[in-house]
Design a protein around this motif. Structure first.
Motif, short mmCIF file in Angstrom:
data_model
loop_
_atom_site.label_atom_id
_atom_site.label_comp_id
_atom_site.label_asym_id
_atom_site.label_seq_id
_atom_site.Cartn_x
_atom_site.Cartn_y
_atom_site.Cartn_z
N THR A 284 34.95 -39.57 11.69
CA THR A 284 35.15 -39.17 10.31
C THR A 284 35.84 -37.81 10.22
O THR A 284 36.77 -37.60 9.46
CB THR A 284 33.81 -39.11 9.57
OG1 THR A 284 33.24 -40.42 9.55
CG2 THR A 284 33.98 -38.62 8.15
N SER B 137 39.76 -36.81 8.69
CA SER B 137 39.97 -36.04 7.47
C SER B 137 40.32 -34.59 7.73
O SER B 137 40.68 -33.87 6.83
CB SER B 137 38.71 -36.12 6.61
OG SER B 137 37.66 -35.49 7.27
N ASP C 142 35.03 -27.92 1.39
CA ASP C 142 34.96 -29.35 1.12
C ASP C 142 36.23 -29.95 1.72
O ASP C 142 37.33 -29.77 1.20
CB ASP C 142 34.90 -29.60 -0.38
CG ASP C 142 34.51 -31.03 -0.73
OD1 ASP C 142 34.89 -31.94 0.02
OD2 ASP C 142 33.83 -31.23 -1.75
N GLY D 88 38.51 -33.11 3.03
CA GLY D 88 38.66 -34.54 2.83
C GLY D 88 40.11 -34.95 2.83
O GLY D 88 40.98 -34.25 3.34
N ARG E 68 35.08 -37.36 -3.04
CA ARG E 68 34.14 -36.49 -2.34
C ARG E 68 34.64 -36.21 -0.93
O ARG E 68 35.06 -37.10 -0.21
CB ARG E 68 32.77 -37.17 -2.26
CG ARG E 68 31.72 -36.33 -1.53
CD ARG E 68 30.47 -37.15 -1.29
NE ARG E 68 29.44 -36.34 -0.68
CZ ARG E 68 29.38 -36.07 0.60
NH1 ARG E 68 30.30 -36.51 1.42
NH2 ARG E 68 28.40 -35.34 1.09
N GLU F 52 34.80 -35.56 3.00
CA GLU F 52 34.05 -36.17 4.10
C GLU F 52 33.30 -35.15 4.93
O GLU F 52 32.46 -35.51 5.74
CB GLU F 52 35.00 -37.00 4.97
CG GLU F 52 35.34 -38.34 4.33
CD GLU F 52 36.83 -38.61 4.32
OE1 GLU F 52 37.61 -37.71 4.69
OE2 GLU F 52 37.21 -39.72 3.94
N GLN G 91 31.36 -31.47 4.04
CA GLN G 91 30.98 -30.39 3.14
C GLN G 91 30.24 -29.36 3.96
O GLN G 91 29.34 -29.70 4.74
CB GLN G 91 30.10 -30.90 2.01
CG GLN G 91 30.83 -31.85 1.06
CD GLN G 91 29.95 -32.28 -0.10
OE1 GLN G 91 28.77 -32.56 0.07
NE2 GLN G 91 30.54 -32.35 -1.28
N THR H 282 28.51 -34.50 7.09
CA THR H 282 29.66 -35.37 7.29
C THR H 282 29.38 -36.77 6.76
O THR H 282 28.23 -37.19 6.67
CB THR H 282 30.02 -35.48 8.79
OG1 THR H 282 28.97 -36.16 9.48
CG2 THR H 282 30.21 -34.10 9.41
N ASP I 228 30.98 -40.02 3.87
CA ASP I 228 31.22 -40.14 2.43
C ASP I 228 30.49 -41.33 1.82
O ASP I 228 30.85 -41.80 0.76
CB ASP I 228 32.72 -40.23 2.14
CG ASP I 228 33.38 -41.41 2.85
OD1 ASP I 228 32.67 -42.18 3.52
OD2 ASP I 228 34.61 -41.54 2.73
N THR I 229 29.44 -41.81 2.52
CA THR I 229 28.65 -42.94 2.03
C THR I 229 27.18 -42.54 1.95
O THR I 229 26.60 -42.17 2.98
CB THR I 229 28.79 -44.16 2.95
OG1 THR I 229 30.18 -44.51 3.06
CG2 THR I 229 28.02 -45.35 2.39
#
Length: 262
Positions: free
Chosen positions: A14, A18, A68, A70, A75, A77, A79, A95, A97-98
């Motif tokens: 992830t 990103s 942040d 991404g 949102r 991926e 923060q 980490t 985004d779900t």
């Protein structure tokens, strides 16, 4: 592969897709200082010779920020609350985004903690100089930790100084409710990457050559947003809460990675 290694590997994928943490650039369309009336933010007058030093100085005057990271899908991926006061870098990063699959990384007190939802709300830790955390243990998947440990916001800005070829002032803009000035800066990505640590998040992005970078800075010359396109991904970094005190707290009940004393 253990569950901890599996979630670390997922987080690393992830982060690489990103990635980018932190940087910016300096610059100016015609290399001049531009115009701007008495009521205009100072940032609106920057050119090739003045933008980067001003932004680097502004960032150097801070000791914390919220990032942040991404790819403009919504949102971020990654923060991250990051602080580098008193010469010690600490952070809390989330980490994914779900919902239900977030993995957290915390660095404080000389340790790296990994846990959160993706790990069943269990936590493990290693010393932050442990080869398993730094990625030097080839038999252990360190996931995102080497890139997170390599974050150095002021250093990344300084590294860009010799990589900027051009600056274009695009004028004032409202970025996420912040009065900003939008610049398009041209960056020699190879030169910039060569000046960064091997594990820098920027070096995980597949991009080369000379690349236009969109940079928004506020009236204090601090970055608000950074965007650029890699070969397969478009990177976005939002910056908020500059200088806001950040308390990084070690999670309770964490156990040493591998079950031994750390």
């Amino acid at each position: 592969m253990t569950r901890a290694q599996a979630v670390r590997r997922s987080a690393r994928r992830t982060l690489v897709l990103s990635s980018v943490a932190v940087v910016l650039a300096g610059c100016g369309g015609d290399g001049g200082d531009g115009g701007g009336g008495d009521d205009a933010p100072a940032s609106r007058s920057y050119g090739l010779e003045t933008l980067m030093p001003a932004v680097a100085e502004a960032v150097g005057g801070q000791d914390s920020v919220r990032l942040d990271i991404g790819d403009q899908r919504g949102r971020g991926e990654v923060q991250m609350d990051l602080t580098w006061s008193d010469g010690e870098t600490e952070f809390r990063a989330i980490t994914g985004d779900t919902p239900g699959e977030f993995l957290e990384f915390i660095r404080t007190g000389g340790r790296i903690y990994v846990g959160g939802e993706a790990a069943g709300n269990e936590w493990t830790y290693t010393p932050d100089d442990d080869p398993r955390a730094t990625g030097d243990d080839k038999g252990f998947d360190a996931g995102a930790t080497p890139a997170l440990l390599a974050l150095d916001v002021p250093g990344e800005y300084d590294a860009l100084a010799d990589a900027v070829d051009k600056v274009q002032n695009e004028g004032p803009d409202d970025m996420e409710g912040v009065a900003s000035t939008h610049y398009v800066v041209t960056v020699d990505m190879e030169a910039w990457h060569d000046a960064l640590p091997e594990d820098s998040m920027h070096r995980q992005v597949d991009v080369g050559g000379t690349v236009p970078v969109d940079l928004w800075i506020d009236e204090s010359s601090l970055p608000v947003r950074l965007e650029y396109a890699g070969d397969t991904d478009r990177v976005r970094v939002d910056y908020t809460s500059w200088g806001t005190p950040i308390a990084v707290i070690a999670p309770k009940g964490a156990t040493p990675q591998g079950g031994g004393a750390a």
